[in-house]
Design an enzyme around this catalytic site. Structure first.
Site, PDB file in Angstrom:
ATOM      1  N   THR A 148      14.038  25.282  72.658  1.00 19.25           N
ATOM      2  CA  THR A 148      13.167  24.148  72.972  1.00 19.25           C
ATOM      3  C   THR A 148      12.317  24.348  74.223  1.00 19.25           C
ATOM      4  O   THR A 148      12.742  25.029  75.169  1.00 19.25           O
ATOM      5  CB  THR A 148      14.039  22.891  73.163  1.00 19.25           C
ATOM      6  OG1 THR A 148      13.266  21.871  73.811  1.00 19.25           O
ATOM      7  CG2 THR A 148      15.246  23.161  74.053  1.00 19.25           C
TER       8      THR A 148
ATOM      9  N   ASP B  79      13.892  17.807  61.241  1.00 18.75           N
ATOM     10  CA  ASP B  79      13.468  19.172  60.890  1.00 18.75           C
ATOM     11  C   ASP B  79      14.235  19.696  59.683  1.00 18.75           C
ATOM     12  O   ASP B  79      13.665  20.394  58.824  1.00 18.75           O
ATOM     13  CB  ASP B  79      13.717  20.124  62.074  1.00 18.75           C
ATOM     14  CG  ASP B  79      12.795  19.842  63.241  1.00 18.75           C
ATOM     15  OD1 ASP B  79      12.051  18.845  63.192  1.00 18.75           O
ATOM     16  OD2 ASP B  79      12.822  20.620  64.222  1.00 18.75           O
TER      17      ASP B  79
ATOM     18  N   SER C 188      20.341  15.884  70.080  1.00 22.42           N
ATOM     19  CA  SER C 188      18.987  16.352  70.407  1.00 22.42           C
ATOM     20  C   SER C 188      18.216  15.411  71.321  1.00 22.42           C
ATOM     21  O   SER C 188      17.054  15.678  71.615  1.00 22.42           O
ATOM     22  CB  SER C 188      18.198  16.581  69.114  1.00 22.42           C
ATOM     23  OG  SER C 188      17.853  15.328  68.544  1.00 22.42           O
TER      24      SER C 188
ATOM     25  N   GLU D 192      12.073  22.202  76.363  1.00 25.45           N
ATOM     26  CA  GLU D 192      12.837  21.598  77.465  1.00 25.45           C
ATOM     27  C   GLU D 192      13.410  22.670  78.390  1.00 25.45           C
ATOM     28  O   GLU D 192      13.737  22.402  79.544  1.00 25.45           O
ATOM     29  CB  GLU D 192      13.990  20.760  76.909  1.00 25.45           C
ATOM     30  CG  GLU D 192      13.605  19.368  76.480  1.00 25.45           C
ATOM     31  CD  GLU D 192      13.254  18.439  77.630  1.00 25.45           C
ATOM     32  OE1 GLU D 192      14.077  18.285  78.537  1.00 25.45           O
ATOM     33  OE2 GLU D 192      12.146  17.878  77.615  1.00 25.45           O
TER      34      GLU D 192
ATOM     35  N   TYR E 232      21.053  18.290  78.185  1.00 22.06           N
ATOM     36  CA  TYR E 232      20.532  18.849  76.931  1.00 22.06           C
ATOM     37  C   TYR E 232      19.875  20.202  77.192  1.00 22.06           C
ATOM     38  O   TYR E 232      20.169  21.196  76.518  1.00 22.06           O
ATOM     39  CB  TYR E 232      19.525  17.872  76.312  1.00 22.06           C
ATOM     40  CG  TYR E 232      18.726  18.444  75.167  1.00 22.06           C
ATOM     41  CD1 TYR E 232      19.243  18.480  73.873  1.00 22.06           C
ATOM     42  CD2 TYR E 232      17.433  18.943  75.367  1.00 22.06           C
ATOM     43  CE1 TYR E 232      18.505  19.005  72.819  1.00 22.06           C
ATOM     44  CE2 TYR E 232      16.690  19.462  74.324  1.00 22.06           C
ATOM     45  CZ  TYR E 232      17.227  19.499  73.047  1.00 22.06           C
ATOM     46  OH  TYR E 232      16.491  20.025  72.007  1.00 22.06           O
TER      47      TYR E 232
HETATM   48  P1  NAP Z   1      17.443  15.316  64.882  1.00 25.85           P
HETATM   49  O1  NAP Z   1      16.514  14.580  63.985  1.00 25.85           O
HETATM   50  O2  NAP Z   1      18.084  14.597  66.004  1.00 25.85           O
HETATM   51  O3  NAP Z   1      18.580  15.960  63.956  1.00 25.85           O
HETATM   52  C1  NAP Z   1      19.733  16.524  64.498  1.00 25.85           C
HETATM   53  C2  NAP Z   1      20.629  16.968  63.357  1.00 25.85           C
HETATM   54  O4  NAP Z   1      21.811  17.579  63.909  1.00 25.85           O
HETATM   55  C3  NAP Z   1      21.130  15.820  62.472  1.00 25.85           C
HETATM   56  O5  NAP Z   1      21.196  16.272  61.136  1.00 25.85           O
HETATM   57  C4  NAP Z   1      22.541  15.581  62.996  1.00 25.85           C
HETATM   58  O6  NAP Z   1      23.415  15.039  62.050  1.00 25.85           O
HETATM   59  C5  NAP Z   1      22.953  17.010  63.289  1.00 25.85           C
HETATM   60  N1  NAP Z   1      24.097  17.128  64.179  1.00 25.85           N
HETATM   61  C6  NAP Z   1      24.213  16.689  65.442  1.00 25.85           C
HETATM   62  N2  NAP Z   1      25.410  17.028  65.958  1.00 25.85           N
HETATM   63  C7  NAP Z   1      26.066  17.691  64.978  1.00 25.85           C
HETATM   64  C8  NAP Z   1      27.353  18.279  64.874  1.00 25.85           C
HETATM   65  N3  NAP Z   1      28.219  18.259  65.892  1.00 25.85           N
HETATM   66  N4  NAP Z   1      27.702  18.878  63.699  1.00 25.85           N
HETATM   67  C9  NAP Z   1      26.844  18.902  62.654  1.00 25.85           C
HETATM   68  N5  NAP Z   1      25.631  18.355  62.696  1.00 25.85           N
HETATM   69  C10 NAP Z   1      25.248  17.753  63.837  1.00 25.85           C
HETATM   70  O7  NAP Z   1      16.719  16.594  65.520  1.00 25.85           O
HETATM   71  P2  NAP Z   1      15.373  17.338  65.053  1.00 25.85           P
HETATM   72  O8  NAP Z   1      14.221  16.693  65.732  1.00 25.85           O
HETATM   73  O9  NAP Z   1      15.379  17.513  63.601  1.00 25.85           O
HETATM   74  O10 NAP Z   1      15.556  18.744  65.795  1.00 25.85           O
HETATM   75  C11 NAP Z   1      16.245  19.822  65.146  1.00 25.85           C
HETATM   76  C12 NAP Z   1      16.710  20.813  66.188  1.00 25.85           C
HETATM   77  O11 NAP Z   1      15.577  21.326  66.907  1.00 25.85           O
HETATM   78  C13 NAP Z   1      17.636  20.246  67.266  1.00 25.85           C
HETATM   79  O12 NAP Z   1      18.537  21.267  67.618  1.00 25.85           O
HETATM   80  C14 NAP Z   1      16.704  19.950  68.437  1.00 25.85           C
HETATM   81  O13 NAP Z   1      17.422  19.968  69.647  1.00 25.85           O
HETATM   82  C15 NAP Z   1      15.729  21.098  68.310  1.00 25.85           C
HETATM   83  N6  NAP Z   1      14.384  20.849  68.803  1.00 25.85           N
HETATM   84  C16 NAP Z   1      13.681  19.769  68.366  1.00 25.85           C
HETATM   85  C17 NAP Z   1      12.386  19.573  68.805  1.00 25.85           C
HETATM   86  C18 NAP Z   1      11.583  18.380  68.338  1.00 25.85           C
HETATM   87  O14 NAP Z   1      10.564  18.066  68.992  1.00 25.85           O
HETATM   88  N7  NAP Z   1      11.952  17.731  67.246  1.00 25.85           N
HETATM   89  C19 NAP Z   1      11.790  20.497  69.687  1.00 25.85           C
HETATM   90  C20 NAP Z   1      12.531  21.606  70.095  1.00 25.85           C
HETATM   91  C21 NAP Z   1      13.812  21.785  69.630  1.00 25.85           C
HETATM   92  P3  NAP Z   1      23.638  13.445  61.879  1.00 25.85           P
HETATM   93  O15 NAP Z   1      22.556  12.998  60.934  1.00 25.85           O
HETATM   94  O16 NAP Z   1      24.993  13.399  61.300  1.00 25.85           O
HETATM   95  O17 NAP Z   1      23.518  12.820  63.226  1.00 25.85           O
HETATM   96  N1  GDD Z   2      12.567   8.443  74.285  1.00 28.02           N
HETATM   97  C1  GDD Z   2      11.755   7.806  75.128  1.00 28.02           C
HETATM   98  N2  GDD Z   2      11.758   6.451  75.163  1.00 28.02           N
HETATM   99  N3  GDD Z   2      10.963   8.544  75.948  1.00 28.02           N
HETATM  100  C2  GDD Z   2      10.129   7.888  76.769  1.00 28.02           C
HETATM  101  C3  GDD Z   2      10.069   6.494  76.835  1.00 28.02           C
HETATM  102  C4  GDD Z   2      10.931   5.726  75.996  1.00 28.02           C
HETATM  103  O1  GDD Z   2      10.948   4.498  76.007  1.00 28.02           O
HETATM  104  N4  GDD Z   2       9.136   6.151  77.755  1.00 28.02           N
HETATM  105  C5  GDD Z   2       8.629   7.279  78.247  1.00 28.02           C
HETATM  106  N5  GDD Z   2       9.236   8.340  77.656  1.00 28.02           N
HETATM  107  C6  GDD Z   2       8.967   9.752  77.971  1.00 28.02           C
HETATM  108  C7  GDD Z   2      10.226  10.561  78.284  1.00 28.02           C
HETATM  109  O2  GDD Z   2      10.657  10.304  79.617  1.00 28.02           O
HETATM  110  C8  GDD Z   2       9.687  11.975  78.058  1.00 28.02           C
HETATM  111  O3  GDD Z   2       9.019  12.427  79.197  1.00 28.02           O
HETATM  112  C9  GDD Z   2       8.662  11.791  76.928  1.00 28.02           C
HETATM  113  O4  GDD Z   2       8.413  10.376  76.831  1.00 28.02           O
HETATM  114  C10 GDD Z   2       9.132  12.311  75.570  1.00 28.02           C
HETATM  115  O5  GDD Z   2      10.422  11.790  75.320  1.00 28.02           O
HETATM  116  P1  GDD Z   2      11.135  11.985  73.892  1.00 28.02           P
HETATM  117  O6  GDD Z   2      10.234  11.548  72.792  1.00 28.02           O
HETATM  118  O7  GDD Z   2      12.486  11.354  73.979  1.00 28.02           O
HETATM  119  O8  GDD Z   2      11.229  13.576  73.736  1.00 28.02           O
HETATM  120  P2  GDD Z   2      11.663  14.708  74.756  1.00 28.02           P
HETATM  121  O9  GDD Z   2      10.410  15.451  75.118  1.00 28.02           O
HETATM  122  O10 GDD Z   2      12.511  14.200  75.846  1.00 28.02           O
HETATM  123  O11 GDD Z   2      12.588  15.625  73.842  1.00 28.02           O
HETATM  124  C11 GDD Z   2      12.168  15.995  72.512  1.00 28.02           C
HETATM  125  O12 GDD Z   2      11.414  17.189  72.558  1.00 28.02           O
HETATM  126  C12 GDD Z   2      12.138  18.341  73.041  1.00 28.02           C
HETATM  127  C13 GDD Z   2      11.149  19.514  73.041  1.00 28.02           C
HETATM  128  O13 GDD Z   2      10.358  19.460  74.188  1.00 28.02           O
HETATM  129  C14 GDD Z   2      13.431  16.163  71.658  1.00 28.02           C
HETATM  130  O14 GDD Z   2      13.068  16.330  70.334  1.00 28.02           O
HETATM  131  C15 GDD Z   2      14.241  17.369  72.096  1.00 28.02           C
HETATM  132  O15 GDD Z   2      15.299  17.596  71.159  1.00 28.02           O
HETATM  133  C16 GDD Z   2      13.308  18.587  72.123  1.00 28.02           C
HETATM  134  O16 GDD Z   2      14.018  19.728  72.541  1.00 28.02           O
END
Ligand code: NAP
Ligand code: GDD
Length: 356
Positions: free
Chosen positions: A130, A14, A89, A132, A155
């Site tokens: 999130t 993001d 994350s 979650e 988380y």
């Molecule tokens: P991501 O790809 O895992 O990126 C996480 C970022 O946080 C990376 O830049 C990582 O740096 C940095 N980070 C982790 N721990 C840190 C620390 N202690 N100090 C400074 N930086 C740190 O996550 P994303 O998918 O872009 O998501 C962005 C945010 O939205 C997260 O807070 C996630 O929980 C939240 N979120 C994501 C989703 C989704 O579906 N993607 C949905 C809801 C909420 P490094 O590169 O150094 O590891």
């Molecule tokens: N990662 C992963 N790997 N997930 C799996 C697998 C596997 O091999 N097989 C099944 N799953 C299922 C997980 O159990 C979960 O129910 C679903 O796939 C999605 O898993 P992830 O892609 O790891 O995402 P997430 O939903 O647990 O979490 C992501 O979305 C959240 C928002 O709802 C992350 O981006 C979180 O940071 C974010 O908050």
């Protein structure tokens, strides 16, 4: 007036899209990066390589678990807007590193909010909350801002703290602080151990002869998957309102992990035939009979969020935000990107070669 943004988590999925978006709007963008033993800037290298005379883009070594660097950087940068995206994350990994997740995903939030408060409280603040938080109980779907929280992982519990401390600093200190309660959003830049990217990467590797099959955990889990590029615009819109508030961003569509697998193979003209249930479930190429997918209980989680389906009506009405990319478009985008990178061809080209 020059707008200045500070992004934590700028090296993440993001963070990279948000940096592009804000630079495109003329912002001066600052990002926090952690020191790694090997470079971790692959998602923002294209920005770093671009013309420095035209864009204002600055990186600072920092860690959000270290309050001293947050205090100093807020004082120095004086950001108009702060986007707190940094977090451990990965939900599954949070069961393996629960204390660290509490620090990085939970406690760090108050360190950043305090740094803003102590430095005058004038920066607008976005908290990456999130879906979650909802826990995914089927009877609560579709989930909205009024759905009760029930986090089901270290988380989720850490993000619950961050959500409420953001509300608390808004109410206590009048800081313009917003929670974006975002449902899953993905892209070709998604981390490789999140399920969508794991699927598209594995399929591309199978096609290239570099991987035998795809092994997954719970394929019945339902998610509301959107495109990350759409969601960063929603984050920005939240901070442009007259009043701070909390908003759900989602597509209002839900699909199982199994449906994502089917859709990704479909891009290549492959139909998956399923046999068995639970850990015995297997997916075969309906045409050739080759085993493509199986279940490995190693990927099951101690507790599962089963059913996420978001209702973005509030954000659509108040922010004028709407997702542009739908489920099918997302699968196509991700599958195409991985196949091109790994096998050097598009999905269409592969599907045609299969027909001949
Ligand atoms: P991501 O790809 O895992 O990126 C996480 C970022 O946080 C990376 O830049 C990582 O740096 C940095 N980070 C982790 N721990 C840190 C620390 N202690 N100090 C400074 N930086 C740190 O996550 P994303 O998918 O872009 O998501 C962005 C945010 O939205 C997260 O807070 C996630 O929980 C939240 N979120 C994501 C989703 C989704 O579906 N993607 C949905 C809801 C909420 P490094 O590169 O150094 O590891
Ligand atoms: N990662 C992963 N790997 N997930 C799996 C697998 C596997 O091999 N097989 C099944 N799953 C299922 C997980 O159990 C979960 O129910 C679903 O796939 C999605 O898993 P992830 O892609 O790891 O995402 P997430 O939903 O647990 O979490 C992501 O979305 C959240 C928002 O709802 C992350 O981006 C979180 O940071 C974010 O908050």
């Amino acid at each position: 007036m020059q707008k200045i943004a500070l992004i934590t988590g700028i090296t993440g999925q993001d963070g990279s899209y948000l940096a592009e978006f804000l630079l495109g709007r003329g912002y001066e963008v600052h990002g926090l990066i952690r020191r790694h033993s090997i470079s971790n800037t692959s998602r923002i290298d294209h920005i770093l390589r671009s013309n420095y005379n035209k864009i204002k883009f600055f990186l600072h070594f920092a860690d959000t678990t270290d309050s001293s660097n947050l205090m100093r950087l807020i004082a120095e940068i004086r950001p108009t807007e702060v986007y707190n995206l940094a977090a451990q994350s990965h939900v599954g990994v949070s069961f393996e590193v629960p204390e660290y997740t509490a620090e990085a995903t939970g406690v760090s939030t108050i360190k950043l909010l305090e740094a803003i408060r102590v430095n005058g409280g004038n920066s607008r603040y976005y908290q990456a909350s999130t879906s979650e938080l909802f826990g995914g109980l089927p009877e609560t779907a579709p989930q909205s801002e009024s759905t009760p929280f029930y986090p089901k992982s270290p988380y989720g519990a850490a993000k619950l703290y961050s959500y409420w401390i953001t509300v608390n600093y808004r109410e206590s200190y009048n800081i313009f602080a917003c929670n974006g309660i975002l449902f899953n959003h993905e892209s070709p830049r998604r981390g490789e151990n999140f399920v969508t990217r794991k699927i598209t990467l594995a399929i591309a590797n199978i096609i290239a002869g570099k991987q035998e099959k795809l092994s997954l955990g719970n394929m019945n889990a339902r998610r509301d998957w959107g495109f990350a590029g759409d969601y960063v615009e929603g984050m920005w819109r939240m901070l442009q309102q007259d009043k701070p508030d909390d908003y759900v961003l989602a597509t209002n569509e839900t699909h199982t992990v199994r449906e994502f697998v089917e859709a990704a193979f479909k891009e290549l003209g492959i139909t998956v035939r399923w046999e068995g249930i639970g850990i015995d479930e297997k997916g075969y190429d309906a045409q050739t009979g080759k085993l493509l997918v199986d279940v490995n209980p190693e990927y099951y989680r101690p507790a599962e969020v089963e059913f996420l389906w978001g209702n973005p009506a509030k954000a659509e009405k108040a922010l004028g935000w709407k997702r542009k990319v739908d489920f099918r478009g997302l699968v196509t985008m991700m599958m195409d990107a991985d196949l091109k990178e790994i096998a050097g061809m598009s999905c269409k080209e592969y599907a045609q070669s299969r027909e001949n």
